[in-house]
Design an enzyme around this catalytic site. Structure first.
Site, PDB file in Angstrom:
ATOM      1  CD  GLU A  32     -44.887   1.147 -39.889  1.00 54.45           C
ATOM      2  OE1 GLU A  32     -45.923   1.767 -40.170  1.00 54.45           O
ATOM      3  OE2 GLU A  32     -44.384   0.318 -40.643  1.00 54.45           O
ATOM      4  CB  ALA A  73     -48.676   5.750 -53.350  1.00 59.88           C
ATOM      5  CD  GLU A 104     -46.675  -5.608 -46.198  1.00 57.85           C
ATOM      6  OE1 GLU A 104     -46.542  -5.092 -45.065  1.00 57.85           O
ATOM      7  OE2 GLU A 104     -46.093  -5.223 -47.202  1.00 57.85           O
ATOM      8  CG  LEU A 105     -52.336  -3.822 -42.571  1.00 54.78           C
ATOM      9  CD1 LEU A 105     -53.466  -3.945 -41.564  1.00 54.78           C
ATOM     10  CD2 LEU A 105     -52.741  -2.910 -43.719  1.00 54.78           C
ATOM     11  N   GLY A 138     -50.024  -0.848 -46.838  1.00 59.08           N
ATOM     12  CA  GLY A 138     -49.996   0.523 -46.344  1.00 59.08           C
ATOM     13  C   GLY A 138     -50.170   0.552 -44.843  1.00 59.08           C
ATOM     14  CE  LYS A 179     -54.943   4.988 -54.000  1.00 63.92           C
ATOM     15  NZ  LYS A 179     -53.855   5.942 -54.227  1.00 63.92           N
ATOM     16  CG  ASN A 233     -42.978   1.744 -48.629  1.00 66.65           C
ATOM     17  OD1 ASN A 233     -43.868   1.344 -49.375  1.00 66.65           O
ATOM     18  ND2 ASN A 233     -42.742   1.189 -47.451  1.00 66.65           N
ATOM     19  CB  CYS A 241     -43.893  -2.157 -43.272  1.00 68.12           C
ATOM     20  SG  CYS A 241     -43.747  -3.311 -44.618  1.00 68.12           S
TER      21      CYS A 241
HETATM   22  N1  LIG Z   1     -46.853  -1.372 -44.403  1.00 67.75           N
HETATM   23  C1  LIG Z   1     -46.264  -0.580 -45.230  1.00 67.75           C
HETATM   24  O1  LIG Z   1     -45.604  -1.044 -46.094  1.00 67.75           O
HETATM   25  C2  LIG Z   1     -46.463   0.861 -45.172  1.00 67.75           C
HETATM   26  C3  LIG Z   1     -46.731   1.502 -43.993  1.00 67.75           C
HETATM   27  N2  LIG Z   1     -46.920   2.822 -43.969  1.00 67.75           N
HETATM   28  C4  LIG Z   1     -47.137   3.495 -42.687  1.00 67.75           C
HETATM   29  O2  LIG Z   1     -48.181   4.414 -42.828  1.00 67.75           O
HETATM   30  C5  LIG Z   1     -47.717   5.730 -42.546  1.00 67.75           C
HETATM   31  C6  LIG Z   1     -48.448   6.687 -43.449  1.00 67.75           C
HETATM   32  O3  LIG Z   1     -48.066   6.470 -44.792  1.00 67.75           O
HETATM   33  P1  LIG Z   1     -49.105   6.654 -45.960  1.00 67.75           P
HETATM   34  O4  LIG Z   1     -48.466   6.680 -47.266  1.00 67.75           O
HETATM   35  O5  LIG Z   1     -49.947   7.826 -45.619  1.00 67.75           O
HETATM   36  O6  LIG Z   1     -49.901   5.281 -45.869  1.00 67.75           O
HETATM   37  P2  LIG Z   1     -51.361   5.046 -46.311  1.00 67.75           P
HETATM   38  O7  LIG Z   1     -51.850   3.814 -45.679  1.00 67.75           O
HETATM   39  O8  LIG Z   1     -52.140   6.286 -46.094  1.00 67.75           O
HETATM   40  O9  LIG Z   1     -51.229   4.864 -47.892  1.00 67.75           O
HETATM   41  C7  LIG Z   1     -51.098   3.634 -48.559  1.00 67.75           C
HETATM   42  C8  LIG Z   1     -52.048   3.583 -49.759  1.00 67.75           C
HETATM   43  O10 LIG Z   1     -53.389   3.698 -49.298  1.00 67.75           O
HETATM   44  C9  LIG Z   1     -54.016   4.782 -49.952  1.00 67.75           C
HETATM   45  N3  LIG Z   1     -55.028   5.373 -49.091  1.00 67.75           N
HETATM   46  C10 LIG Z   1     -54.886   6.334 -48.149  1.00 67.75           C
HETATM   47  N4  LIG Z   1     -56.071   6.605 -47.573  1.00 67.75           N
HETATM   48  C11 LIG Z   1     -56.982   5.802 -48.172  1.00 67.75           C
HETATM   49  C12 LIG Z   1     -58.388   5.608 -48.025  1.00 67.75           C
HETATM   50  N5  LIG Z   1     -59.105   6.295 -47.139  1.00 67.75           N
HETATM   51  N6  LIG Z   1     -58.990   4.699 -48.809  1.00 67.75           N
HETATM   52  C13 LIG Z   1     -58.280   3.997 -49.725  1.00 67.75           C
HETATM   53  N7  LIG Z   1     -56.965   4.137 -49.908  1.00 67.75           N
HETATM   54  C14 LIG Z   1     -56.308   5.013 -49.134  1.00 67.75           C
HETATM   55  C15 LIG Z   1     -52.885   5.717 -50.297  1.00 67.75           C
HETATM   56  O11 LIG Z   1     -53.270   6.608 -51.305  1.00 67.75           O
HETATM   57  P3  LIG Z   1     -52.578   8.034 -51.433  1.00 67.75           P
HETATM   58  O12 LIG Z   1     -51.165   7.792 -51.699  1.00 67.75           O
HETATM   59  O13 LIG Z   1     -53.298   8.614 -52.567  1.00 67.75           O
HETATM   60  O14 LIG Z   1     -52.818   8.730 -50.128  1.00 67.75           O
HETATM   61  C16 LIG Z   1     -51.843   4.720 -50.746  1.00 67.75           C
HETATM   62  O15 LIG Z   1     -52.143   4.282 -52.044  1.00 67.75           O
HETATM   63  C17 LIG Z   1     -46.212   5.667 -42.748  1.00 67.75           C
HETATM   64  O16 LIG Z   1     -45.547   6.655 -42.052  1.00 67.75           O
HETATM   65  C18 LIG Z   1     -45.934   4.290 -42.242  1.00 67.75           C
HETATM   66  O17 LIG Z   1     -45.855   4.310 -40.841  1.00 67.75           O
HETATM   67  C19 LIG Z   1     -46.895   3.530 -45.132  1.00 67.75           C
HETATM   68  C20 LIG Z   1     -46.630   2.966 -46.334  1.00 67.75           C
HETATM   69  C21 LIG Z   1     -46.347   1.563 -46.437  1.00 67.75           C
HETATM   70  O1  LIG Z   2     -39.042  -5.740 -48.170  1.00 71.38           O
HETATM   71  C1  LIG Z   2     -40.083  -5.527 -48.767  1.00 71.38           C
HETATM   72  O2  LIG Z   2     -40.660  -6.369 -49.442  1.00 71.38           O
HETATM   73  C2  LIG Z   2     -40.693  -4.191 -48.665  1.00 71.38           C
HETATM   74  C3  LIG Z   2     -41.427  -4.040 -47.432  1.00 71.38           C
HETATM   75  C4  LIG Z   2     -42.836  -3.702 -47.647  1.00 71.38           C
HETATM   76  C5  LIG Z   2     -43.146  -2.315 -47.237  1.00 71.38           C
HETATM   77  O3  LIG Z   2     -42.418  -1.645 -46.556  1.00 71.38           O
HETATM   78  O4  LIG Z   2     -44.212  -1.860 -47.652  1.00 71.38           O
END
Ligand SMILES: NC(=O)C1=CN([C@@H]2O[C@H](COP(=O)(O)OP(=O)(O)OC[C@H]3O[C@@H](n4cnc5c(N)ncnc54)[C@H](OP(=O)(O)O)[C@@H]3O)[C@@H](O)[C@H]2O)C=CC1
Ligand SMILES: O=C(O)CCCC(=O)O
Length: 482
Positions: free
Chosen positions: A385, A182, A256-257, A234, A180, A157, A290
């Site tokens: 979310e 996304a 940062e979840l 993530g 690594k 994102n 997030c």
């Molecule tokens: N806090 C935040 O900023 C974020 C929250 N989210 C939330 O998560 C939901 C799903 O989004 P998603 O993109 O799937 O988020 P993920 O947590 O799956 O992905 C974030 C990162 O983790 C990697 N990843 C996924 N699975 C693994 C694993 N088993 N081991 C190591 N790394 C891994 C992904 O790789 P790859 O891309 O290769 O799958 C990506 O680089 C969203 O709808 C949202 O609700 C998502 C993104 C950011």
């Molecule tokens: O405002 C930001 O710094 C982006 C939020 C982080 C995220 O959504 O992963």
């Protein structure tokens, strides 16, 4: 719109200062989420590739960490300038791979670059301490040292900023990194690495492994003994898994979840300002952040007034390909994101919610932004979310109820509220169980403030004077016999 500097579009991974293929020779396509056109393909790396990148980062750690902070700082500062000099091209690339409107991509490049600038300055301020001695003839000195090789895993994102706000402090502290990105959005990261190299970053200090086998790469990063620190942004689900895996070698971790931000409008709020703030907070990045408002809570007395003003503004948002001018809301990142948003809205509608603006029928990955009223805490979107352009507006009738509803979640990242009563402002701000609170403000992200959450939203802080501590170990030395 196209990129002027075509060199910024990279189709290989970046390891040991070289543009590298996967050992297996495998690649995968990177597509524009707006129309599925293929932008390029990148190496699909595996465990063997990441292991090698970790060993290289480990090999370079002694040299990079013992360099003068001033010299590291100069390289980072040069990198910052190159990022800004290429802002427009980087923004076009980001919109192509991720979909966000060009104006937001321009903003993200500046935001992302700001972490490199900030930490180029912080690199020179990693101070230690002299502790007053506890006994005669002894002295205590505290120093801070870089943690070591850092594994970084980032989401789609914010394809640039999520990387720079980890890499900036890591490199400033003297750590070397293996990133690594996304799988959907590695191109901004690779372009940034290209500019880092131009800025003079030595080979092997920053390595990028592209892959669509996240779990394989993640497993190696979290279990390899040479990696001393994991920094992840993530989902909470993946964050928990990485935390568990990192336990095997007791790594230092920053997470940062997910979030479930409340956006509370009290009866004394400036309703126009609150409606404007809610637009920025909710619909930034099509709701895919997030820290986006996930639950808008409005006092009964001003509920109708707020919904009317807010809805008027939502109706004006323009949906379309992020590269087209005037677009406010681009596509969602992929089909599963579209499905998830649709399901959450469907669940709310079935339980009695009313859709007063927008539509739950996407065109491809494009949704018309939605406003839902008559929502309640039994609906799934109250606790999950949404990550899409959907604004549910809940009612409350007392401060206690607003605080209780706000805190009724396992998440604790960002929260927001609007009020003009100073007593209420202090009380509510202190009662919210969140790492960040926006007061009469819908946008809280800046490199100068500590970004991070509590509860299941994670641990550690990014940005600000605190951010570099995540990449440092404290060592104390007791000298006797004086
Ligand atoms: N806090 C935040 O900023 C974020 C929250 N989210 C939330 O998560 C939901 C799903 O989004 P998603 O993109 O799937 O988020 P993920 O947590 O799956 O992905 C974030 C990162 O983790 C990697 N990843 C996924 N699975 C693994 C694993 N088993 N081991 C190591 N790394 C891994 C992904 O790789 P790859 O891309 O290769 O799958 C990506 O680089 C969203 O709808 C949202 O609700 C998502 C993104 C950011
Ligand atoms: O405002 C930001 O710094 C982006 C939020 C982080 C995220 O959504 O992963």
């Amino acid at each position: 719109m196209s990129m002027k500097n075509k060199d910024l579009l990279r189709s290989k991974a970046f390891v040991d200062g070289k543009w590298t293929d996967a050992h297996s020779g495998k690649t995968y396509d990177i597509k524009n989420p707006a129309d599925d056109s293929v932008i390029t393909s990148v190496p699909d790396m595996d465990e063997e590739d990441v292991k090698e990148a970790i060993e290289i980062a480990d090999r370079e750690f002694p040299k990079w960490s013992s360099m003068l902070a001033k010299d590291r700082s100069e390289i980072l500062d040069k990198w910052y300038r190159l990022l800004m000099d290429n802002q427009e091209d980087l923004a076009v690339l980001m919109t192509m791979e991720m979909g966000k409107p060009l104006k937001e991509s321009m903003g993200e490049v500046a935001y992302g670059a700001s972490f490199i600038q900030w930490f180029s300055e912080e690199a020179k301020r990693v101070y230690g301490d002299v502790v007053p001695n506890h006994a005669q003839g002894k002295r205590i000195v505290v120093i801070k040292q870089p943690v070591g090789v850092t594994g970084i895993i980032t989401p789609w994102n914010f394809p640039l900023a999520m990387i720079t706000r980890k890499v900036g402090p890591a490199l400033a502290a003297g750590c070397t990194v293996v990133i690594k990105p996304a799988q959907d959005t590695p191109l901004s990261a690779l372009a940034a690495a290209y500019l880092a190299q131009k800025a003079g970053l030595p080979p092997g200090v920053l390595n990028i492994v592209t892959s669509n086998s996240a779990s394989e790469i993640g497993k190696e990063l979290t279990t390899n003994k040479l990696v001393k620190k994991i920094s992840f942004t993530g989902s909470t689900k993946v964050g928990k898994m990485l935390m568990e895996q990192s336990a095997s070698t007791v790594k230092k971790i920053s997470l940062e979840l997910g979030g479930n931000a409340p956006f509370v409008v009290f009866e004394d709020a400036d309703i126009e300002a609150a409606a404007e703030g809610a637009i920025a907070c909710k619909f930034r990045n099509a709701g895919q952040t997030c820290v986006c408002a996930n639950r808008i809570l409005v006092h009964d007395k001003v509920y109708d007034q707020f919904v009317e003003k807010f809805s008027e503004k939502v109706k004006k948002l323009k949906v379309g390909n992020g590269l087209d001018s005037g677009v406010d809301i681009g596509p969602l990142i992929n089909d599963s994101a579209v499905e998830k948003v649709s399901e959450l809205v469907e669940d709310a509608l079935q339980k009695g919610a009313k859709l007063v603006v927008g539509s739950n029928k996407p065109e491809g990955r494009f949704f018309d932004p939605m406003v839902l009223t008559d929502v309640n805490d039994e609906m799934e979107m109250f606790s999950k979310e949404i990550f899409g352009p959907v604004a549910p507006v809940y009612r409350f009738s007392s401060d206690e109820e607003a605080i209780e509803l706000s805190n009724k979640t396992k998440f604790g990242l960002a929260s927001y509220f609007y009020s003009r009563d100073i007593g209420r402002i202090w009380k509510v701000a202190e009662s919210l169980q969140y790492g960040m609170v926006g007061i009469n403000e819908g946008l809280i992200s800046t490199e100068v403030a500590p970004f991070g959450g509590v509860k299941e939203s994670g641990m550690g802080r990014e940005g600000s004077k605190y951010g570099i501590d995540e990449y440092l170990n404290i060592k104390y030395m007791l000298m006797g016999g004086l």
